[in-house]
Design an enzyme around this catalytic site. Structure first.
Site, short mmCIF file in Angstrom:
data_model
loop_
_atom_site.label_atom_id
_atom_site.label_comp_id
_atom_site.label_asym_id
_atom_site.label_seq_id
_atom_site.Cartn_x
_atom_site.Cartn_y
_atom_site.Cartn_z
N ASP A 1 0.83 -1.21 0.00
CA ASP A 1 0.00 0.00 0.00
C ASP A 1 0.86 1.26 0.00
O ASP A 1 0.46 2.30 0.53
CB ASP A 1 -0.95 0.03 1.20
N CYS B 1 -22.04 -13.96 -3.01
CA CYS B 1 -21.52 -12.69 -2.51
C CYS B 1 -22.36 -11.53 -3.00
O CYS B 1 -22.60 -10.57 -2.27
CB CYS B 1 -20.05 -12.52 -2.94
N CYS C 1 -19.99 0.38 -1.38
CA CYS C 1 -19.47 -0.69 -0.54
C CYS C 1 -19.37 -0.21 0.91
O CYS C 1 -18.86 0.89 1.18
CB CYS C 1 -18.09 -1.12 -1.05
N CYS D 1 -16.47 -4.36 6.21
CA CYS D 1 -17.58 -5.29 6.04
C CYS D 1 -17.02 -6.62 5.54
O CYS D 1 -16.16 -6.64 4.67
CB CYS D 1 -18.59 -4.74 5.03
#
Length: 383
Positions: free
Chosen positions: A140, A200, A220, A246
């Site tokens: 990242d 999903c 999301c 989540c």
């Protein structure tokens, strides 16, 4: 093109070093610029799928070409580390009332430190073996389409929830990369897909997943709980009890649910306050507690005000009138307008007479225009 014997031998060395450093899975992709990855990213950005993050064509170009990270790059070493701890452990701390849910990945100390240290160990060993600096670690810290390169390396396949699914591990994995100028024998992509499974997609309460292996990340819940501006009002009820992140799409994913890979103890919950935070305590979170309990976790990087905002949304979704006094105090005393605005929404959603009185008083006292707008909308919604 067949790899040379030297490239095959170096790849074997990489795997041996990676396994010794603690990598659960490692695979290798060529560091070629990927036109398909660029096209997919550019199309996603053009649709506004990642508008929260401000990515653009320049980012797509860099992320699809590892040579933008390291001049002369020839290979990308992709590592996967499983982190999920499933429902049985979640229930130990999460059954108490007025607690929020936190995604698995944020239960422990910030995973970036763990993954970065592991990658650094591998990279240092490769540099020493080569007698020169031949690596650049990415965790990242630079633009790279890590899931696309992990797929190209055969580390897993991309699911309809758009996450990488590693065989035997599932989609609850941390990914990390080492870009290197070494020529390493590349692995082959897996010939797997999700087939007709849409569990999903069905599990996503906001409709963020389209079923075509793309996602509108602005819908999301994980994205919503990390954004630094107001969560859109229409989406707040759909956040449910998710305080940060989540896991619903992953928990619905059969390869992920069936994974039984041992998890490093480093990813165990720091304590109940992190795995399932008490919402009323979090609503009153101040600097000292934030620094002690949350800043060192993966949900601490946005700051205490964002956690208080999220707590207000979850409390609004719980519809518990016993929380009105705490929300009323927050509405008049929280120093951040963003938090006060979401508290006003929560009071309007609860809709008790006491909540209505709190909103009416705040309407005459509030000095911030954005909060006054939230108060007005909350009062209309309650009526």
């Amino acid at each position: 093109m067949n790899a040379s014997s030297d490239a095959i031998e170096r790849a074997a060395t990489v795997r041996r070093i990676a396994a010794g450093a603690g990598a659960v899975r490692v695979a290798i992709a060529a560091a070629d610029a990927s036109v398909a990855t660029y096209d997919a990213l550019a199309a996603s950005f053009a649709r506004g799928d990642l508008a929260t993050w401000g990515f653009d064509e320049t980012y797509a170009r860099k992320a699809s070409d590892p040579r933008a990270i390291l001049l002369g790059a020839r290979s990308v070493i992709c590592v996967a580390i499983p982190y999920a701890r499933f429902v049985a452990e979640r229930a130990k701390s999460g059954d108490a009332p007025l607690r929020g849910r936190v995604s698995n990945y944020a239960w422990s100390s910030d995973y970036h430190h763990y993954v970065r240290a592991l990658l650094d160990r591998i990279a240092r060993a490769l540099d020493v073996d080569a007698g020169a600096s031949v690596t650049r670690v990415v965790c990242d810290t630079a633009p790279i389409a890590e899931r696309a390169f992990a797929f190209a390396a055969g580390l897993g396949w991309i699911g309809k929830h758009t996450n990488l699914i590693a065989p035997g591990i599932g989609s609850f994995v941390f990914l990390g990369e080492i870009v290197t100028t070494l020529e390493l024998a590349s692995d082959e992509p897996l010939k797997k897909s999700c087939g007709s499974c849409t569990r999903c997609v069905v599990a996503c309460p906001t409709g963020a997943l389209r079923g075509d292996y793309t996602i509108d990340a602005t819908r999301c819940i994980s994205d919503l709980t990390q954004r630094t501006d107001a969560i859109p009002r229409a989406l707040r009820p759909l956040v449910g009890d998710w305080l940060w992140g989540c896991d619903l799409c992953g928990l619905a994913c059969p390869p992920t649910r069936n994974a039984r890979t041992a998890i490093d103890p480093a990813f165990a919950p720091k304590n109940a306050s992190v795995a399932a935070p008490a919402l009323l305590e979090l609503l009153a979170l101040r600097s000292s507690t934030y620094k002690r309990v949350y800043r060192g976790t993966a949900m601490g990087w946005r700051g205490a005000a964002i956690l208080r905002r999220n707590a207000a949304v979850v409390l609004g979704n719980m519809l518990d009138r016993a929380t009105v006094p705490a929300l009323t105090t927050s509405l008049t005393h929280d120093p951040h307008a963003l938090v006060r605005g979401h508290v006003a929404w929560a009071l309007g959603r609860i809709g008790s007479p006491a909540a209505a009185r709190a909103l009416a008083r705040a309407a005459t006292l509030e000095g911030d225009a954005s909060v006054r707008e939230e108060i007005a909308a909350a009062r209309i919604a309650w009526r």
